[in-house]
Design a protein around this motif. Structure first.
Motif, PDB file in Angstrom:
ATOM      1  N   GLU A 123      19.607  63.065 -27.560  1.00  0.00           N
ATOM      2  CA  GLU A 123      20.572  62.026 -26.730  1.00  0.00           C
ATOM      3  C   GLU A 123      21.766  61.752 -27.797  1.00  0.00           C
ATOM      4  OE1 GLU A 123      18.360  57.871 -27.651  1.00  0.00           O
ATOM      5  OE2 GLU A 123      18.442  58.525 -25.756  1.00  0.00           O
ATOM      6  N   LEU A 124      21.715  61.859 -29.087  1.00  0.00           N
ATOM      7  CA  LEU A 124      22.825  61.410 -29.977  1.00  0.00           C
ATOM      8  C   LEU A 124      23.627  62.900 -30.443  1.00  0.00           C
ATOM      9  CD1 LEU A 124      21.348  58.940 -32.040  1.00  0.00           C
ATOM     10  CD2 LEU A 124      22.794  58.624 -30.224  1.00  0.00           C
ATOM     11  N   GLY A 125      23.255  63.836 -30.068  1.00  0.00           N
ATOM     12  CA  GLY A 125      23.779  65.241 -30.340  1.00  0.00           C
ATOM     13  C   GLY A 125      23.406  65.785 -31.669  1.00  0.00           C
ATOM     14  N   VAL A 126      23.996  66.711 -32.079  1.00  0.00           N
ATOM     15  CA  VAL A 126      23.693  67.336 -33.219  1.00  0.00           C
ATOM     16  C   VAL A 126      24.930  68.179 -33.700  1.00  0.00           C
ATOM     17  CG1 VAL A 126      22.849  69.526 -32.123  1.00  0.00           C
ATOM     18  CG2 VAL A 126      21.943  68.905 -34.534  1.00  0.00           C
ATOM     19  N   LYS A 127      24.708  68.467 -35.061  1.00  0.00           N
ATOM     20  CA  LYS A 127      25.903  69.380 -35.611  1.00  0.00           C
ATOM     21  C   LYS A 127      25.131  70.409 -36.199  1.00  0.00           C
ATOM     22  CE  LYS A 127      29.089  65.889 -37.586  1.00  0.00           C
ATOM     23  NZ  LYS A 127      28.924  64.742 -36.772  1.00  0.00           N
ATOM     24  N   PHE A 128      25.911  71.644 -35.915  1.00  0.00           N
ATOM     25  CA  PHE A 128      25.501  73.084 -36.128  1.00  0.00           C
ATOM     26  C   PHE A 128      26.434  73.454 -37.132  1.00  0.00           C
ATOM     27  CE2 PHE A 128      23.189  74.777 -32.321  1.00  0.00           C
ATOM     28  CZ  PHE A 128      22.101  73.830 -32.584  1.00  0.00           C
ATOM     29  N   THR A 129      25.993  74.041 -38.402  1.00  0.00           N
ATOM     30  CA  THR A 129      27.078  74.602 -39.562  1.00  0.00           C
ATOM     31  C   THR A 129      26.728  76.106 -39.771  1.00  0.00           C
ATOM     32  OG1 THR A 129      28.037  74.136 -41.463  1.00  0.00           O
ATOM     33  CG2 THR A 129      25.642  74.020 -41.357  1.00  0.00           C
ATOM     34  N   GLY A 130      25.828  76.790 -39.127  1.00  0.00           N
ATOM     35  CA  GLY A 130      25.577  77.983 -39.469  1.00  0.00           C
ATOM     36  C   GLY A 130      24.480  78.648 -38.955  1.00  0.00           C
ATOM     37  N   LEU A 131      24.082  79.937 -39.210  1.00  0.00           N
ATOM     38  CA  LEU A 131      22.893  80.613 -38.677  1.00  0.00           C
ATOM     39  C   LEU A 131      22.398  81.701 -39.616  1.00  0.00           C
ATOM     40  CD1 LEU A 131      24.059  83.668 -37.433  1.00  0.00           C
ATOM     41  CD2 LEU A 131      24.954  81.964 -35.537  1.00  0.00           C
ATOM     42  N   GLY A 132      21.356  82.097 -39.510  1.00  0.00           N
ATOM     43  CA  GLY A 132      20.832  83.183 -40.322  1.00  0.00           C
ATOM     44  C   GLY A 132      20.473  84.476 -39.484  1.00  0.00           C
ATOM     45  N   LEU A 159      18.784  78.537 -37.475  1.00  0.00           N
ATOM     46  CA  LEU A 159      20.210  78.097 -37.256  1.00  0.00           C
ATOM     47  C   LEU A 159      20.064  76.744 -38.427  1.00  0.00           C
ATOM     48  CD1 LEU A 159      20.447  77.257 -33.364  1.00  0.00           C
ATOM     49  CD2 LEU A 159      21.771  78.848 -34.727  1.00  0.00           C
ATOM     50  N   TYR A 160      21.089  76.335 -38.840  1.00  0.00           N
ATOM     51  CA  TYR A 160      21.447  75.289 -39.886  1.00  0.00           C
ATOM     52  C   TYR A 160      21.911  74.069 -38.917  1.00  0.00           C
ATOM     53  CZ  TYR A 160      20.596  78.096 -43.973  1.00  0.00           C
ATOM     54  OH  TYR A 160      20.189  78.936 -44.812  1.00  0.00           O
TER      55      TYR A 160
END
Length: 375
Positions: A257-266, A367-368
């Motif tokens: 519910e607060l959301g998330v941050k993505f910064t990269g992936l493998g 995912l990071y």
């Protein structure tokens, strides 16, 4: 005829006082007085050629403690300044008299030095503002190194913000290989650098390949003990598909519910190319726009072996219950590979994934991310 009278002839004044109509602003008044012998009560003999520059004590001693001490401790009106450039001193006086200074990449360092010598702190602030304005992603490493001379905290913060948002885009630049040790330490130290400790060690090893004479054991220790932001790695569990095909997209949604941050992936890949390029885009259906769109290049050190490439981008905010789509397109030739029956591992963001390729998923290994929390 008494002394002081004229016989009606017009007396020409070579440097007349401008009338109020002519001087309308303080800047114009300053421009008129700058290096003007009119009412001057101090002369500087500047440089080895003793170039004469005229000044006015009342204006100058109010501008800096240097001039205040110079004038109050002396009874003479001529002062030699042999170790200064007349053009640079005139630029400093232009700021004192008019509030203007012509800064450029060619003269900024000398103006900084002379401003410190003459205690002209307001010019130092103008230098700081100028340097801030010319920083961009192309010169940021060079400007970070230059700031070892200036020591402006705002310059350091701005450079580190740009670099730490996307550190892997800089490690192949020539300026990165020329980084001095202290500048490198600054890059590795921030708590907001967007990569893991393992990737920080990779950055450090890349630097040492050029600076092989440097002992980096202390820098490695700094990394291992550094409390940087911990980016979690969310693995995808799946098996290689029996189909030899390339799947280029994957949808996902989160329920946190607060959301998330993505910064990269493998990303899994297998290629015969020594340099690999891949396009990664992330589409946000709520804004009908791409929030990540970029091409990434990296070295393929183990050709024709299945491996995982880490791709980092500037952290993006993922809102709960909105649909996002990851698009991956290899720009160099790879062996067709996709995952079947793929699902995300246990996580605290309730991530769901899907696509329209009959249970086949793109070669995303993980995912990071970092879940948002109540501060």
């Amino acid at each position: 005829m008494e002394s002081g009278e004229t016989s009606g002839e017009k007396v020409e004044i070579t440097d007349p006082i401008p009338s109020p109509v002519q001087i309308k602003t303080e800047t114009e008044r300053g421009e008129f007085l700058l290096n003007n012998q009119f009412m001057s009560d101090v002369t500087f003999l500047v440089g080895p050629d003793k170039h004469r520059i005229y000044g006015h004590k009342l204006i100058l001693f109010r501008a800096s403690n240097y001039f205040f001490q110079l004038f109050t401790n002396s009874t003479v009106n001529e002062f030699p300044i042999e170790d200064s450039d007349p053009n640079i001193l005139l630029e400093l006086l232009r700021f004192v008299y008019c509030g203007k200074i012509d800064l450029s990449s060619e003269n900024v360092r000398e103006i900084y030095n002379e401003s410190k010598k003459f205690s002209l702190d307001k010019i130092l602030k103008a230098v700081e503002n100028f340097l801030n304005q010319i920083i961009d992603s192309k010169n940021v490493l060079c400007k970070l190194m230059d700031n070892r001379f200036y020591k402006f905290k705002s310059i350091e913060r701005k450079c580190l913000k740009i670099i730490c948002d996307d550190p892997f885009s800089y490690i192949d630049q020539a300026d990165f290989k020329r980084l001095d040790r202290e500048s490198l330490r600054l890059i590795l130290a921030p708590k907001t650098i967007y990569c893991t400790n393992d990737q920080l060690l990779q950055i450090l090893d890349t630097w040492q390949k050029t600076n092989y004479e440097e002992n980096i054991s202390d820098l490695k220790l700094d990394i291992s003990s550094n409390s940087i932001i911990t980016w979690k790695k969310l693995p995808f569990f799946g098996t290689p598909s029996d189909d030899s095909m390339i799947v280029r997209s994957q949808g996902f949604v989160i329920k946190n519910e607060l959301g998330v941050k993505f910064t990269g992936l493998g990303m899994y890949y297998k290629s015969l190319e020594y340099i690999h390029r891949v396009q990664v885009n992330i589409y946000d259906s709520s804004s009908n726009a791409f929030i990540v769109k970029g091409e990434y290049t990296f070295r393929n050190d183990n050709v024709n072996i299945m491996q995982i490439a880490d791709i980092f981008f500037k952290p993006i905010d993922i809102k709960p219950d909105y649909i996002y789509t990851i698009y991956i397109e290899n720009k160099t030739k790879v062996e067709p590979f996709c995952l079947g029956s793929c699902r995300p591992g246990p996580n605290d963001i309730n991530l769901e994934i899907w696509n329209d390729n009959k249970g086949r998923y793109p070669p995303i290994a993980y995912l990071y991310y970092k879940a948002n929390t109540v501060s």
